[in-house]
Design an enzyme around this catalytic site. Structure first.
Site, short mmCIF file in Angstrom:
data_model
loop_
_atom_site.label_atom_id
_atom_site.label_comp_id
_atom_site.label_asym_id
_atom_site.label_seq_id
_atom_site.Cartn_x
_atom_site.Cartn_y
_atom_site.Cartn_z
N VAL A 37 0.78 -1.24 0.34
CA VAL A 37 0.33 0.19 -0.17
C VAL A 37 0.73 1.41 -0.06
CG1 VAL A 37 -2.37 -1.16 0.67
CG2 VAL A 37 -0.62 0.18 2.80
N GLY A 38 2.18 1.12 0.30
CA GLY A 38 3.47 2.53 0.28
C GLY A 38 4.22 1.64 0.21
N LYS A 44 8.95 -1.76 2.25
CA LYS A 44 7.71 -0.90 2.32
C LYS A 44 6.16 -1.20 3.12
CE LYS A 44 8.53 -2.60 -2.83
NZ LYS A 44 8.98 -4.27 -3.48
N LYS A 60 3.99 -2.80 8.10
CA LYS A 60 5.43 -1.70 7.80
C LYS A 60 7.11 -2.45 8.40
CE LYS A 60 6.36 3.56 8.98
NZ LYS A 60 6.21 4.21 9.93
N ASP A 148 6.65 15.57 14.28
CA ASP A 148 6.93 15.80 12.81
C ASP A 148 5.13 15.25 12.26
OD1 ASP A 148 7.54 15.21 10.60
OD2 ASP A 148 8.06 13.03 10.24
#
Ligand SMILES: Nc1ncnc2c1ncn2[C@@H]1O[C@H](COP(=O)(O)OP(=O)(O)OP(=O)(O)O)[C@@H](O)[C@H]1O
Length: 669
Positions: A37-38, A44, A60, A148
């Site tokens: 997904v990203g 990845k 993740k 952040d």
């Protein structure tokens, strides 16, 4: 053996060989990988399904080389249980990779959402911003700052509710007093002036500034300070006021101006933000903020079920109380989410049935959680679950997984059939936002040519500039508008006659005169904050049926079933080593093509002398800074940039990590 039997046998052998030698990962721990997904800075991000609960999660992945950096993220993230913060379920340590199993947010990043629409309506923005503020209030109350906050680190779940993610830059603070920090981290366009100036800063105030940038982006559709040249962006952050279009309502304008005050001492606290008329007028009230609690009923049910399927309850209790993020903890948390959702649905239905026919100004707070969870400890339940195991009705022979599922998920749970998985090697997200990317640009990349030599624009904050202090009241007495006539970026509105008279250049005029809005207490270094946190339970009792936990009190049994675990939390802030690691958020698989800076490129951009591509450095004070090439090897005083995220080594000690909690992550190290 017949010929065709032999053929079948050999075919099945071949299938087996193919499956066990397939380089593509299909199962990680108890998760089945579905697609990519990203792409994050370290690897990845996969969409996966937790096989025991049939829940979608993201995995993740990171290299073990990033373990020290990840430890910080895990350390902070695992103790956060809030409906508007992505949940960390499990940490899986494979031979060379570490996977974080986290809550899946199918609606992607807030960045994409805002980019697609160019700007959000005020109603929509208010809803999302309210949720964001609730999450930040929780975070700060937990003694943690994010550092952040940006559109790219905020995700949207299936109901388009906010979920804050990415705690790679977080650190502990003492919420009873303001802690000054010096690590320069974050993303330039979202960075507070004091950070850009290299001053020591208060984490909470820096988060508030970032909230201002996010609110601006949601309402205006672009970032207030965003130039191709980073030093120009910095210059604007320090010196210029944001241009606020006239279409923005007076209340929103007022809140924006307060959030984006250059002098952090005059920025509102999170409680003051939440009490601002911008929210009140949109029917979001401080009083509707729920104490984050866990349903005892759901928790008990889940633990009992796990015990029934043979889980060692002592081990489970330990995993939960220490938030180990191991298999048992992840399993428990995922089941708890399901159970709580079910409970909430029942409560909601109950309310709807009982409120039929009654006129209702009932307002379900948008932050209605999918799970009302909080700091959880198991200590009170230990004895209960140490009972000898019970026999479980309906036990069936057959596949272990399906048996578990039927036990754990009730027979109602549907097993959805899955379509063929896309290739894991390609990032499946589209670059649909690129058409707007000129307006709102993703902030994970950095032009490394920028430097801090622009000392000409540095100015101390104790001298408030004229641009900063000019305030033009608008129609509402609440509204103040910074409007230096010389600045073309300023909102072009013609001040009325009486407004002109009240133009002020005194810094104190920046302190608000708003009705019903407290002026922020000025804070000096080392002074105590008086953040008197409101008594939420009192407020809840005053609030008229406006949230689910309250609704639960309608149900006669519910009130006794809800408890706060926060005091029982045993999450240790201790961990392994003193870590100085600020991870620049760089990569993202979903960024628009034009702004995509592939990880590879970043790796190439930062090669350090010594040839150590991992850039590992351990200094004499046992401060570890480990990172891939995209991370900057900090010198103790220098500022180095990395794709608009920057990191500077801290002077002050970061969280100290003791060996106590290291055992949870001993595998990593
Ligand atoms: N919880 C989630 N739900 C859905 N998608 C996610 C989630 N977390 C991450 N992603 C996807 O993975 C991508 C990278 O994730 P993330 O930004 O958290 O990684 P990162 O390493 O922190 O990257 P960066 O440093 O750029 O912020 C995101 O852009 C998003 O598309």
């Amino acid at each position: 053996m017949k010929k065709n039997e032999r053929a079948n046998l050999s075919a099945s052998y071949n299938d087996l060989i193919a499956s066990i030698t397939n380089p593509r990962i299909t199962i990680i721990g108890t998760y089945r990988v579905e697609s990519v997904v990203g792409e994050g800075s370290f690897g990845k991000v996969y969409l996966a399904v937790h096989l025991l609960t049939n829940t979608k999660v993201v995995l993740k992945s990171s290299s073990r080389r990033e373990a020290v950096i990840l430890a910080r993220e895990i350390h902070h993230h695992r103790r956060l249980l809030h409906p508007n913060i992505t949940r960390l379920y499990e940490v899986i340590c494979a031979e060379d990779r570490i996977y974080l199993a986290m809550e899946y947010c199918p609606n992607g990043e807030l960045y994409e959402f805002v980019s697609r629409q160019e700007a959000l309506t005020e109603k929509k923005a208010c809803k999302l911003f309210w949720q964001l503020c609730c999450a930040i209030k929780y975070l700060h109350t937990q003694g943690c700052v994010h550092r952040d906050l940006k559109l790219e680190n905020i995700f949207l779940d299936k109901n388009f509710d906010i979920k804050i993610g990415d705690f790679g830059f977080s650190r502990d603070t003492d919420c009873s007093r303001r802690t000054f920090m010096s690590t320069r981290c974050g993303t330039v366009a979202y960075c507070a002036p004091e950070i850009v100036l290299g001053q020591k800063y208060i984490g909470e105030c820096a988060d508030i500034w970032s909230l201002g940038i996010i609110m601006y982006a949601m309402l205006v559709g672009r970032l207030p300070f965003d130039e191709d040249d980073t030093s120009l962006t910095e210059h604007k952050i320090i010196n210029e006021q944001p241009f606020i279009p006239e279409t923005i309502s007076p209340n929103a304008t007022d809140l924006l101006i307060r959030l984006l005050r250059k002098d952090y001492r005059f920025r509102p606290s999170i409680d003051q933000i939440i009490s601002h008329p911008f929210f009140r007028d949109n029917r979001y009230h401080f009083s509707s903020i729920k104490d984050v609690t866990i349903s005892t009923k759901a928790d008990d049910k889940v633990r009992r079920r796990l015990e029934l399927v043979g889980v060692d309850i002592g081990q489970l209790n330990l995993s939960i109380s220490e938030k180990r993020c191991d298999l048992l903890y992840g399993w428990w948390l995922l089941l708890l989410e399901k159970e709580t959702k079910k409970e909430n649905k029942k409560i909601h239905l109950f309310y709807l049935q009982h409120s039929k026919g009654k006129s209702s100004s009932f307002h379900i707070p948008p932050s209605s959680p999918s799970l009302e969870t909080a700091e959880v400890s198991v200590t009170s339940n230990n004895s209960k679950f140490n009972n000898s195991s019970r026999s479980y009705p309906g036990q069936s022979t057959g596949n272990l997984l399906s048996t578990f599922k039927s036990w754990l998920l009730d027979s109602k749970s549907k097993h959805t059939s899955r379509t063929a998985s896309p290739s894991f090697d390609t990032v499946s997200t589209s670059s649909k936002c690129s058409k707007n990317s000129k307006i709102l640009r993703k902030k994970n990349s950095f032009d490394s040519t920028s430097s801090k030599n622009g000392s000409d624009y540095k100015r101390p904050f104790n001298s408030v500039s004229s641009t900063e202090a000019i305030v033009v009241p608008r129609k509402s007495p609440i509204v103040q508008q910074s409007c230096p006539s010389t600045d073309p970026h300023y909102r072009r509105s013609k001040p009325k006659e009486e407004e002109k008279q009240s133009l002020s250049v005194s810094p104190t005029s920046e302190k608000n005169t708003s009705e019903n809005f407290q002026s922020p207490a000025s804070v000096s270094e080392g002074s105590l904050i008086s953040t008197s946190l409101p008594n939420i339970s009192n407020r809840l009792s005053n609030c008229r049926g406006c949230n689910l936990s309250q609704l639960s009190s309608v149900n006669s049994s519910k009130s006794s079933l809800t408890r706060s675990y926060s005091n029982l939390s045993s999450t240790s802030s201790a961990s392994l080593v003193s870590i100085v690691s600020s991870r620049p958020s760089t990569g993202s698989g979903t960024r628009p093509t034009s702004y995509h800076h592939p990880i590879d490129r970043l790796h190439k951009s930062f090669q350090f002398s010594g040839g150590d591509s991992n850039n590992t450095r351990v200094n004499a004070t046992a401060i570890f800074t480990i990172g891939a090439a995209r991370r900057i090897a900090p010198t103790s005083s220098s500022l180095m940039y990395n794709n608009q995220n920057f990191v500077q080594e801290e002077d002050e000690p970061e969280e100290s990590f003791t060996s106590d909690s290291s055992r949870h992550f001993s595998d990593i190290f």
